[in-house]
Design an enzyme around this catalytic site. Structure first.
Site, short mmCIF file in Angstrom:
data_model
loop_
_atom_site.label_atom_id
_atom_site.label_comp_id
_atom_site.label_asym_id
_atom_site.label_seq_id
_atom_site.Cartn_x
_atom_site.Cartn_y
_atom_site.Cartn_z
N GLY D 207 12.49 -37.33 43.60
CA GLY D 207 13.82 -37.11 43.02
C GLY D 207 13.81 -36.49 41.65
O GLY D 207 12.89 -35.74 41.31
N GLU D 232 14.86 -35.45 54.48
CA GLU D 232 14.57 -36.58 53.60
C GLU D 232 14.07 -36.00 52.28
O GLU D 232 13.04 -35.35 52.26
CB GLU D 232 13.49 -37.47 54.21
N LEU D 233 14.75 -36.28 51.20
CA LEU D 233 14.42 -35.68 49.90
C LEU D 233 12.96 -35.95 49.51
O LEU D 233 12.55 -37.10 49.40
CB LEU D 233 15.35 -36.24 48.81
N ASP D 234 12.19 -34.88 49.30
CA ASP D 234 10.80 -34.96 48.85
C ASP D 234 9.90 -35.73 49.82
O ASP D 234 8.86 -36.24 49.43
CB ASP D 234 10.70 -35.58 47.45
N GLU D 235 10.33 -35.79 51.10
CA GLU D 235 9.55 -36.55 52.09
C GLU D 235 8.95 -35.64 53.14
O GLU D 235 8.37 -36.12 54.11
CB GLU D 235 10.45 -37.60 52.78
#
Lengths: 290, 290, 290, 290
Positions: D207, D232-235
């Protein structure tokens, strides 16, 4: 207390025979002159009879007016301890000339770092024995001088280069993959002020064609070395070195490609540290106060 | 399909002139012999007229019984492509002798890795020209032999060492900081089977006292190199190299201390890769299929 | 001037609000007490109103006799600048206890470094909730105590451990892969004196099974972190971190194997720096004067 | 045999359930179609019932004419082994769009690598939610599009961006420090074809403001991670990560400065490997055949 103004900053570099009372004398001197220590590093080469080295960055209100008196007063103290020393004022920004031949990657990295504000210098000109980099350099508002050079016209070329160095009042010369050898007279004139990048992990592969020789030897790491230029080829005081891993699949061209990345960052570090007065030369080695 | 049994594993190492159909021929051969490829790596030195190298690890039910036929059948295929090749069976665990002088750190690292199950070998004996490591070695149930050695008694010493190598039926000799030079006759007897650790970043500081010379040169990184021993001192095929950063504060003793860490991991890697048949020697260089 | 005797060495660690005259006062104090500065590092957290940190190593003839007076005199100076400070005498060698569970690699690395003379400490005992490491430890003449521990008997176990820490008069506790959580009461008793190794690159993978989670996430580097223990799990001040490269072929067991190498060197560095009084804790972070 | 012409090169990427005969079938197929293997890598996720992955680069005379038949023939073989596969022809050079916000360093590194011939792609346009980079980009003859974007006008912005992606027929989108979040619809449209650089060592500091948080945590290394974008953020699947060492003296601005160097090289590597078809995505992880 307001934010220290950059012009009121100075660095003091000292080397002298080690002995009791040096730190006390210097720090008390600065206190008495209302100078506030911002950063300080010291090193003694040997606990017995060694050499003492110090770099102090200080801030002092009204420094530019006090400068003459400060130096005069310090001269007394310096004499007492037999110091070699130098005041380097933030106000006197260093003037850098970059020498380059055909490969532009080291030049580009320096311009980049400089644009990003990471190099404390003015880049006053770029000198090249080829005309290739002219557009790149001039597009950034930096004067570019094409001074053809080779073995046969070395002295003429250097005469012109020295004239340019004087005209631009240059403090630092960076050889950013400049593929010409300099004459002893030239080197001596700029002692400890010419930084070179050699495309090998010195002292391995001194001289020409290091990537070709690294390939032939089958090394598993290739390196680059940034050093001050002396009259012994590739034998000057080393400022910084680094390496990258390679393997059997990497041919000479791959080594060159990978090597460019190492050269870029090694030279940029060495130049940055020099400009921040972090490097002291002693006995063909460097003390680097990072 | 049950879990492959280790004894049913084998590695096939091949080198031959490049040309069409090699991979197809080998993979089809393995398929027809009910061998399942577990891991495969290949490399061609040059797309035109180069040399083709391959390492295949395969599993085959009932391998030990089929072994003779497998090799006989492969000989035909090999002849067709002019292959140099070798089958290395997991069942034939390699037998390693470690040579050491006074510094125990590389020996200890190898013993450690071996105890942890990271080295596919039996360590059959340790040979030293000093008696210092005896207790350390014998406490682990490994035979220790003290064979005094120096310039004057080199041949006697080597005669005894060769006797021991034969007695123990040794496949690999590791010089774990063994400070004696070996005679050409000894080296030739164990071609590509003697691994040395040199305490510098070769080809820098070939020969004696590399840390002292690195200190004198003022390098900013020190290294270690693991290589096969040939009759050119420190000129054999390099298997692995690595470095650590040092600075002006590090005296020779510090370099040695820091260097020990590099030597340990560089030698351990080289030995591990050799034992897993990941290293192929060609023209005084190595292909390492990691 | 003869070689400084180790017993005549001391380190002075200081932190106080920044302001003019601190370095001058301390260095003049040492000069007046005939103490010679050997090594000195300082750091100011912020040029305006920051905190000043200093580590000075000095030599002083007859230090042990002068010690009481030296400290009494310094107390006055310290009061003037509102200093937190500590004299750490080379003569008062630190006493270390190592806690371990089943995995012995970090314990072994510490014992190894200690035997090589790289750790300035006496290892007074090893404590484990398993009996596995007894032979390894006792063979080196170090007392080994098996104190079974788990969630249900935590308080009893800790009572026994505290008793041992007092009996051995322990200065530093190293958790060398000790897999039990400590109670707040235990942690507070040894504030900034318990060093742990966590097998991940914190703050990634706080808590249990970091290698399994690193595998699941598909990371390309794995790490280890050494930190002082606080009552927030894996949230204490970080002393040292490092990483190794991994790739898609590495399964959980490979990550563990590679990770062991990182854990060993990260913990050994952190312990070494603590023992040499190079680490100052401030606001859950560390200043490390390397 | 003449030098292989680049247009006659192709890469074949395969994944399928592991089983006997796959390598034999593929290599025999290529042999029968007069294709010569230049480079080949394979990986099996698990020796029992795992997934088989392969990347083969081959050369074939008259490839462009034979292409249709080659693919038709391969379809049969693929069906037999339930393969997912893809032919990637050197002739069909990939078309890349770079998205950037204010920080130009990652964009500049990509342009640099591209100019040096290190990226096998055409950079067809640069898209930015700011106008800052226009001059830099247009001076290189690359179209620059300013598409203002923020939370409130995200859908309009993306509609325009999608239009541009279609107009330019884009194969790869590189987010070179593009600070806007993309909608699920956008991401799904370009599955496994959007590469992002995140300025932390994921999964640490997912994030916003990772350098600020790294500073607050007192980490000793900072990192960067390049990954495919998912919802999925940064996943998303990680392609490459790397780190640099920092210490207590580095404030947030220093971390950002040091971090820029890491971001540049991590993103450049990830993009290069993608363009060379070295990356296969499986179960939110990557296999990278380097």
């Amino acid at each position: 207390m307001t934010k220290p103004i950059k012009d009121e900053r100075c660095r003091l570099l000292v080397q002298c025979p080690d002995g009791p009372g040096i730190v006390s004398a210097i720090s008390t001197f600065l206190l008495e002159h209302n100078a506030n220590i911002i950063e300080s590093s010291q090193y003694t080469s040997d606990p017995d009879y060694g050499t003492f080295f110090m770099r102090i960055e200080f801030h002092c209100k009204g420094l530019l007016e006090k400068r003459t008196k400060l130096e005069a007063d310090f001269a007394e103290l310096a004499a007492k301890f037999s110091m070699d020393y130098r005041f380097s004022y933030h106000h006197d920004i260093k003037r850098t000339a970059i020498f380059v031949s055909k490969d532009p990657h080291c030049l580009m990295e320096l311009l980049w770092e400089w644009q990003s504000g990471d190099l404390e210098t003015e880049i006053v000109c770029v000198i090249s024995n080829h005309d290739d980099a002219r557009e790149l350099v001039e597009s950034q508002g930096i004067p570019f001088h094409h001074t053809p050079a080779n073995k046969d016209i070395r002295e003429q070329a250097e005469a012109e280069q020295i004239r340019l160095m004087e005209e631009y009042n240059v403090d630092l010369l960076v050889l950013a993959r400049y593929m010409q050898i300099l004459t002893p007279a030239f080197v001596e004139r700029f002692e400890d002020r010419i930084i070179n990048i050699h495309h090998s992990f010195l002292p391995a592969f001194v001289g020409a064609k290091p990537y070709e020789r690294a390939y032939d030897r089958g090394v598993k790491l290739i390196g680059a070395t940034s050093h001050y230029v002396t009259n012994e080829l590739d034998e000057g005081p080393i400022i910084e070195q680094d390496i990258e891993r390679v393997d059997h699949r990497d041919h000479v061209d791959d080594l060159k490609k990978i090597g460019r990345k190492v050269e870029r960052r090694v030279l940029a570090n060495a130049v940055k540290w020099h400009l921040e007065d972090r490097v002291i030369v002693k006995d063909n080695k460097t003390i680097v106060f990072r």
